[in-house]
Motif scaffolding. Structure first.
Motif, short mmCIF file in Angstrom:
data_model
loop_
_atom_site.label_atom_id
_atom_site.label_comp_id
_atom_site.label_asym_id
_atom_site.label_seq_id
_atom_site.Cartn_x
_atom_site.Cartn_y
_atom_site.Cartn_z
N PRO A 55 0.83 -1.21 0.00
CA PRO A 55 0.00 0.00 0.00
C PRO A 55 0.87 1.26 0.00
CG PRO A 55 -0.51 -1.40 1.89
CD PRO A 55 0.65 -2.00 1.19
N TYR A 56 0.33 2.34 -0.56
CA TYR A 56 1.04 3.61 -0.54
C TYR A 56 1.04 4.20 0.86
CZ TYR A 56 0.93 3.63 -5.63
OH TYR A 56 1.10 3.31 -6.95
N ASP A 57 2.01 5.05 1.12
CA ASP A 57 2.10 5.74 2.39
C ASP A 57 0.95 6.74 2.48
OD1 ASP A 57 2.84 6.99 4.71
OD2 ASP A 57 4.64 7.94 3.88
N SER A 58 0.10 6.64 3.48
CA SER A 58 -1.08 7.51 3.58
C SER A 58 -0.70 8.97 3.81
CB SER A 58 -2.00 7.02 4.70
OG SER A 58 -1.32 7.06 5.93
N SER A 59 0.51 9.25 4.26
CA SER A 59 0.91 10.65 4.46
C SER A 59 1.05 11.38 3.13
CB SER A 59 2.22 10.73 5.25
OG SER A 59 3.29 10.18 4.48
N TRP A 61 -1.22 11.57 1.01
CA TRP A 61 -2.55 12.04 0.62
C TRP A 61 -3.18 12.99 1.63
CZ3 TRP A 61 -2.16 10.54 -4.03
CH2 TRP A 61 -1.60 9.31 -4.35
N THR A 62 -2.41 13.58 2.52
CA THR A 62 -2.99 14.43 3.57
C THR A 62 -3.53 15.75 3.05
OG1 THR A 62 -0.80 15.33 4.06
CG2 THR A 62 -1.57 13.45 5.40
N ASP A 63 -2.92 16.33 2.03
CA ASP A 63 -3.35 17.65 1.56
C ASP A 63 -4.00 17.60 0.17
OD1 ASP A 63 -1.09 16.97 0.21
OD2 ASP A 63 -0.20 18.96 0.28
N THR A 64 -4.54 16.47 -0.19
CA THR A 64 -5.12 16.34 -1.52
C THR A 64 -6.64 16.45 -1.46
OG1 THR A 64 -5.29 13.95 -1.29
CG2 THR A 64 -3.28 14.81 -2.29
N ASP A 65 -7.22 16.73 -2.61
CA ASP A 65 -8.68 16.77 -2.75
C ASP A 65 -9.15 15.41 -3.22
OD1 ASP A 65 -8.56 19.40 -2.10
OD2 ASP A 65 -8.86 20.14 -4.14
N ASP A 66 -10.34 15.01 -2.78
CA ASP A 66 -10.95 13.80 -3.30
C ASP A 66 -11.52 14.15 -4.66
OD1 ASP A 66 -10.40 12.16 -1.14
OD2 ASP A 66 -12.16 12.86 -0.05
N GLU A 67 -11.15 13.38 -5.66
CA GLU A 67 -11.58 13.69 -7.02
C GLU A 67 -13.09 13.71 -7.12
OE1 GLU A 67 -11.19 11.79 -11.44
OE2 GLU A 67 -9.61 11.41 -10.00
N GLY A 68 -13.62 14.84 -7.57
CA GLY A 68 -15.05 14.98 -7.75
C GLY A 68 -15.80 15.36 -6.49
#
Length: 77
Positions: A55-59, A61-68
């Protein structure tokens, strides 16, 4: 229009489609029979990328937007 007229029209259209497909196949053969699109050349191993199963490191994705859906801390309009 009767059912027979409809069937005849469908038959004519199908015959025309078959002719067009055959023409396209002949043109494709004449253009470049050894092109990579035909599948005759094997892929270059040096250009392949291995994707890990971990799995990717969840850190990441901390400042990203959920697509849509927009940003996590704001409401959608």
């Amino acid at each position: 229009m009767s059912l027979q007229d409809d069937l005849n029209a469908v038959r004519r259209n199908l015959d025309e489609l078959t002719r067009k497909v055959e023409q396209l196949e002949q043109q494709a053969k004449r253009k470049d029979p050894a092109s990579p699109r035909t599948g005759s050349a094997p892929p270059d191993p040096s250009r392949m990328v291995t994707v890990p199963d971990t799995p990717y490191d969840s850190s990441l994705w901390t400042d990203t937007d959920d697509e849509g859906l927009g940003a996590r801390d704001r409401h959608a309009p």
